[in-house]
Scaffold this motif. Structure first.
Motif, PDB file in Angstrom:
ATOM      1  N   GLY A  26     -14.707 -23.440 -21.252  1.00 42.54           N
ATOM      2  CA  GLY A  26     -14.511 -24.704 -21.944  1.00 42.54           C
ATOM      3  C   GLY A  26     -13.433 -25.566 -21.342  1.00 42.54           C
ATOM      4  O   GLY A  26     -12.842 -25.233 -20.302  1.00 42.54           O
ATOM      5  N   ASP A  27     -13.194 -26.673 -21.989  1.00 43.73           N
ATOM      6  CA  ASP A  27     -12.192 -27.641 -21.563  1.00 43.73           C
ATOM      7  C   ASP A  27     -10.831 -26.943 -21.467  1.00 43.73           C
ATOM      8  O   ASP A  27     -10.385 -26.318 -22.433  1.00 43.73           O
ATOM      9  CB  ASP A  27     -12.128 -28.770 -22.595  1.00 43.73           C
TER      10      ASP A  27
ATOM     11  N   GLU B  36      -8.180 -27.010 -24.245  1.00 44.84           N
ATOM     12  CA  GLU B  36      -8.411 -26.278 -25.487  1.00 44.84           C
ATOM     13  C   GLU B  36      -7.772 -24.892 -25.401  1.00 44.84           C
ATOM     14  O   GLU B  36      -7.946 -24.181 -24.410  1.00 44.84           O
ATOM     15  CB  GLU B  36      -9.904 -26.145 -25.753  1.00 44.84           C
TER      16      GLU B  36
ATOM     17  N   SER C 200      -9.966 -21.825 -24.476  1.00 44.67           N
ATOM     18  CA  SER C 200     -10.648 -21.752 -23.171  1.00 44.67           C
ATOM     19  C   SER C 200      -9.917 -20.824 -22.215  1.00 44.67           C
ATOM     20  O   SER C 200      -8.693 -20.855 -22.114  1.00 44.67           O
ATOM     21  CB  SER C 200     -10.755 -23.148 -22.549  1.00 44.67           C
TER      22      SER C 200
ATOM     23  N   GLY D  27     -12.035 -22.662 -17.087  1.00 45.74           N
ATOM     24  CA  GLY D  27     -12.265 -24.095 -17.068  1.00 45.74           C
ATOM     25  C   GLY D  27     -13.319 -24.443 -16.033  1.00 45.74           C
ATOM     26  O   GLY D  27     -13.971 -23.567 -15.453  1.00 45.74           O
TER      27      GLY D  27
ATOM     28  N   GLY E 250     -19.736 -31.457 -16.993  1.00 48.77           N
ATOM     29  CA  GLY E 250     -18.663 -30.599 -16.473  1.00 48.77           C
ATOM     30  C   GLY E 250     -19.191 -29.601 -15.465  1.00 48.77           C
ATOM     31  O   GLY E 250     -20.349 -29.197 -15.507  1.00 48.77           O
TER      32      GLY E 250
ATOM     33  N   TYR F  44     -19.116 -26.353 -14.817  1.00 50.85           N
ATOM     34  CA  TYR F  44     -18.837 -25.017 -15.340  1.00 50.85           C
ATOM     35  C   TYR F  44     -19.767 -23.947 -14.759  1.00 50.85           C
ATOM     36  O   TYR F  44     -20.974 -24.140 -14.656  1.00 50.85           O
ATOM     37  CB  TYR F  44     -18.983 -25.006 -16.857  1.00 50.85           C
TER      38      TYR F  44
END
Length: 297
Positions: free
Chosen positions: A136-137, A140, A143, A146, A183, A185
């Motif tokens: 995740g971001d 956060e 997370s 990243g 994103g 990811y």
């Protein structure tokens, strides 16, 4: 492609009152700014951190004016888990060391070497640990992994995962699909039954991809660990600290941690072979920037 931390460093130097000219920041791409610096006759030394391919170019350009270079380049570091090690602890730590910074770490322990009869057990442990690495971001708190740095790197890492599957490795955990619509990811990926000839065992991926390789005995483990053009870092796990240190001394790598030893920011850091020339950090790192002069009277 990641300049913001350097601008923050420049602000710090300004805030503490470093005299003008002691530190100068010039931002730009390697083929333009990098080559200008490496080739300039009034630049006495070039210290470069980046890929082995780019490092070779820096060295070639710098050689035209016979200037000193320090190169901290790529790696394909091995984490040797010996047969008397606490397998669960060693594997869990190894996953962490592989996935640091979403795998975008030159010293990442991306090759996990375990006894051949423990490959499946190690893979199961690694997959269970890796599943807890939340994607995740990075702002956060929850997370752990990243995004990768850009779309090119996303494509590159996914391509390596596909290559591993094509060449016959077992994808115990496949991180190509994360559910994110935006994103760059890639999720945690664990490959089991990886062999030395596979692409994912030889090339730096720079993403959250772990390759688990089986070995027959201690000598075979050392041979596999050293069977790479790189030599930046490594790890050794054993229930016997003296045995672990003896194996660590046999690894052709610039920095080896024993039983999960913490990274020491004061210790010299750098690699053997195509992982670089010279060292960073510590007294030895500072001495890289010095010239020795002898005066006789």
């Amino acid at each position: 492609v990641a300049p913001l931390i350097t601008y923050a460093l420049a602000d710090i130097f300004d805030e503490i009152g470093l005299p003008p000219g002691v530190f100068n920041l010039v931002s730009g791409y390697g083929p333009v700014v990098g080559e200008a610096i490496a080739g300039h006759p009034e630049v006495d030394m070039v210290s470069f951190t980046g890929s082995t391919r780019a490092g070779k170019r820096v060295g070639a350009i710098a050689s035209e004016s016979i200037k000193k270079v320090a190169l901290e380049l790529g790696g394909k570091s091995a984490n040797v888990i010996l047969d008397d090690a606490d397998l669960a602890a060693a594997v869990a730590d190894g996953v962490q060391k592989c996935y640091l910074n979403s795998g975008q770490t030159c010293s990442a322990l991306t090759r996990m070497l375990v006894p051949a009869d423990k490959v499946d057990e190690a893979a199961a442990i690694a997959a269970e640990v890796a599943k807890n690495f939340a994607i995740g971001d990075p702002v956060e708190a929850t997370s752990v992994l990243g995004p990768l740095v850009n779309s090119n790197q996303l494509k590159r890492v996914r391509g390596y995962i596909e290559k591993g599957i094509e060449e016959g490795a077992t994808a115990v955990l496949d991180g190509r699909e994360t559910g994110f619509q935006t994103g760059y990811y890639v999720g945690p990926t664990v490959f089991s039954r990886v062999t030395e000839d596979m692409t994912i065992a030889n090339e730096e991926i720079f993403g959250p991809v772990l390759s688990i390789i089986g070995y027959s005995d201690e000598d075979d483990a050392v041979r596999i660990a050293n069977n790479t053009p790189y030599g930046l870092a490594g790890g050794v796990w054993s229930g016997d600290a003296d045995r672990a240190e003896k194996v660590a001394r046999r690894l052709r790598a610039g920095q080896v941690e024993v039983n999960g030893g913490a990274f020491n920011v004061s210790a010299p850091f750098g690699g053997y072979k195509q992982s670089g020339i010279g060292r960073e950090a510590g007294v030895i790192g500072l001495e890289e920037f010095l010239e020795t002069k002898a005066i006789q009277r």
